[in-house]
Design an enzyme around this catalytic site. Structure first.
Site, PDB file in Angstrom:
ATOM      1  CD  GLU A  43      -2.976  -0.783  -0.122  1.00  0.00           C
ATOM      2  OE1 GLU A  43      -2.968   0.319  -0.699  1.00  0.00           O
ATOM      3  OE2 GLU A  43      -3.680  -1.738  -0.506  1.00  0.00           O
ATOM      4  CE1 TYR A 124      -6.636   3.202  -0.632  1.00  0.00           C
ATOM      5  CE2 TYR A 124      -4.276   3.277  -0.205  1.00  0.00           C
ATOM      6  CZ  TYR A 124      -5.381   2.637  -0.731  1.00  0.00           C
ATOM      7  OH  TYR A 124      -5.229   1.426  -1.333  1.00  0.00           O
ATOM      8  CG  ASP A 142      -7.916   4.321  -4.671  1.00  0.00           C
ATOM      9  OD1 ASP A 142      -9.167   4.177  -4.744  1.00  0.00           O
ATOM     10  OD2 ASP A 142      -7.146   3.802  -5.484  1.00  0.00           O
ATOM     11  CB  CYS A 204     -19.045  -1.299 -15.968  1.00  0.00           C
ATOM     12  SG  CYS A 204     -19.155  -0.773 -14.236  1.00  0.00           S
ATOM     13  CB  CYS A 210     -23.148   4.022 -13.829  1.00  0.00           C
ATOM     14  SG  CYS A 210     -21.892   5.309 -13.909  1.00  0.00           S
TER      15      CYS A 210
END
Length: 348
Positions: A43, A124, A142, A204, A210
Site C-alpha cells: 500500500e 487512505y 483512493d 462494467c 451508473c
DNA sequence: AATTCGTGGCG
DNA sequence: TCGCCAAGAAT
C-alpha cells in the site's frame, strides 16, 4: 441509499470473485490470511504509483526483508537505496520509522485509528490496511474509488471540494462484511474498466446503476479543478571524478529527494534556478544536459565534469563508477550520470 | 486549505 | 510532444 448500496456491493463483489487481478501482495487461494506486512508495504509503495512500477520493488523488498522485523533491523541508508527510482522518497523515510514502531510494539495494530497514527499512513492507507489485512469495515477512498463513486452518483462538484460528498457516498455503499475485498474490487474496477479516459462501460457490472453513464458522458466525472502551470527551472550537477570514482553527497533529510545519495549540485529547486557556481575552481567540461519533469516543475539540468581534485568538500564519498547502480541514485541523478558517462565515452 | 513532494506510461 | 494520470501523506 441502503438498499441500493447493498446492491452495488453485492454486484461488485460477485464481479471481483470472477475477475480479481492476480497481484503479488494479495493472498492466494489457500493462504490462511493476508500478511499485514505485505499489505502495508504494497500500500505504501502504491501511493501515487502504478502497479507496474511497484512490482519489481515489492519483489526485491520482500525477498531482502521478508518481515517487518527484518526491515526494522536494516540500516536506513540501505532501505533508501533500495527505494531509489520509485519516487516520493519521504515514503521510504516513513517506511523505516513505521517498521521501527511496529517492531517495537510487537506487530501491526489492527484498528484503523491506531494504524492512522503510524508514520506514512494517512486516511487512505490506514483504512486499506485495516480492511484488507484485518477484515475491518473501513471506508477506503483512493483515486480509483473517487472516480468510480463520482460516476456512479454523478457527483459534479469539482475536486478537491467534492471529496466530502464522494466519501459519504463511498461510506454508504461499503458493506459490513468483506470491506477489504470491496475496496480492492473498487480499485480493480477503476484500474481496468472505469478508467480515467474512455471507460469501458459495456464490461462494467455497475453500469445499470451508473448515473454518469446515463448522462452519456461518463468520462466527464470526476470534475477536477484546473491545475497550475509548471515552472521551468535550470540547474547544474557536478560530475567530479578521481581514479574511476565519482564524488557523491547525501541530500538533507527533508525536502526534495531528501535523504538520498546524489551528485553535488548548484542549489536548483522548485523555487528557483541554480547558481551555476562550481564548488571548486578548475577546468570544467560541459557533458551536456538532461531534462526531468517533477510533479510541480520541469528541470533542465546541465552536467559539468572535472577531474584531478583531491577532496571536493567536507561531506561526501568517492563512489566507484563501475558500481554506480548500487549507489541508489534517484532517477534524475542516474540520468545525469548516464549523460556524463556517455559523453566521456565520446557518445552524443 | 493549499503546497510540496517522483517517476513512467499512455493517448 | 505534452498534459494527464497513478492504491496519497505531511505540513
Amino acid at each position: 441509499m441502503t438498499a441500493s448500496g447493498e446492491n452495488v456491493a453485492s454486484l461488485l463483489l460477485a464481479w471481483y470473485d470472477a475477475h480479481a487481478r492476480d497481484l503479488p501482495w494479495r493472498a492466494r487461494p489457500g493462504d490462511p490470511a493476508p500478511d499485514p506486512y505485505r499489505v502495508w508495504l504494497s500500500e505504501v509503495m502504491l501511493q501515487q504509483t502504478t502497479v507496474t512500477a511497484v512490482k519489481p520493488y515489492f519483489a526485491a523488498f520482500t525477498r531482502r526483508w521478508p518481515t517487518v522485523e527484518a526491515l526494522a533491523a536494516a540500516p536506513e541508508e540501505e532501505v533508501m537505496a533500495a527505494w531509489a527510482g520509485l519516487g516520493y522518497y519521504s515514503r521510504a523515510r516513513n517506511l523505516v520509522k513505521c517498521a521501527w514502531a511496529v517492531a517495537e510494539r510487537g506487530g501491526f495494530p489492527e484498528t484503523e485509528s491506531e494504524l492512522r497514527g503510524l508514520p506514512g499512513l494517512g486516511d487512505y492507507t490506514a483504512a486499506a490496511v485495516a480492511a484488507i489485512a484485518f477484515g475491518r469495515r473501513a471506508v477506503v477512498v483512493d483515486a480509483n474509488v473517487e472516480r468510480v463513486v463520482a460516476r456512479l452518483f454523478a457527483i459534479a462538484e469539482p475536486l478537491p471540494g467534492g471529496r466530502k460528498a464522494i466519501r459519504a457516498a463511498a461510506d454508504a455503499i461499503t458493506p459490513q462484511q468483506r470491506a477489504g475485498d470491496f475496496a480492492q474490487a473498487m480499485m480493480d474496477l477503476g484500474a481496468t474498466i472505469c478508467t480515467a479516459r474512455d471507460p469501458r462501460c459495456l464490461l462494467c457490472p455497475l453500469s445499470a446503476r451508473c448515473e454518469a453513464r446515463r448522462s452519456g458522458e461518463p468520462a466527464r466525472f470526476p470534475v477536477k479543478a484546473p491545475k497550475k502551470a509548471k515552472p521551468q527551472r535550470t540547474g547544474t550537477v557536478w560530475w567530479i571524478v578521481h581514479e574511476e570514482r565519482v564524488w557523491l553527497v547525501r541530500r538533507p533529510g527533508s525536502g526534495m529527494l531528501g535523504g538520498m545519495r546524489a551528485l553535488p549540485d548548484d542549489g536548483w529547486s522548485a523555487k528557483g534556478d541554480g547558481s551555476g557556481e562550481p564548488p571548486v575552481a578548475g577546468e570544467w567540461r560541459d557533458m551536456g544536459a538532461v531534462r526531468h519533469g517533477f510533479t510541480h516543475f520541469d528541470l533542465d539540468l546541465r552536467v559539468m565534469a572535472l577531474s584531478g581534485v583531491a577532496r571536493p568538500s567536507d561531506e561526501g564519498e568517492w563512489w566507484p563508477i563501475g558500481e554506480l547502480d548500487a549507489a541508489g541514485l534517484p532517477t534524475l541523478f542516474a540520468k545525469a550520470a548516464r549523460r556524463a558517462m556517455a559523453t566521456a565515452r565520446g557518445v552524443r
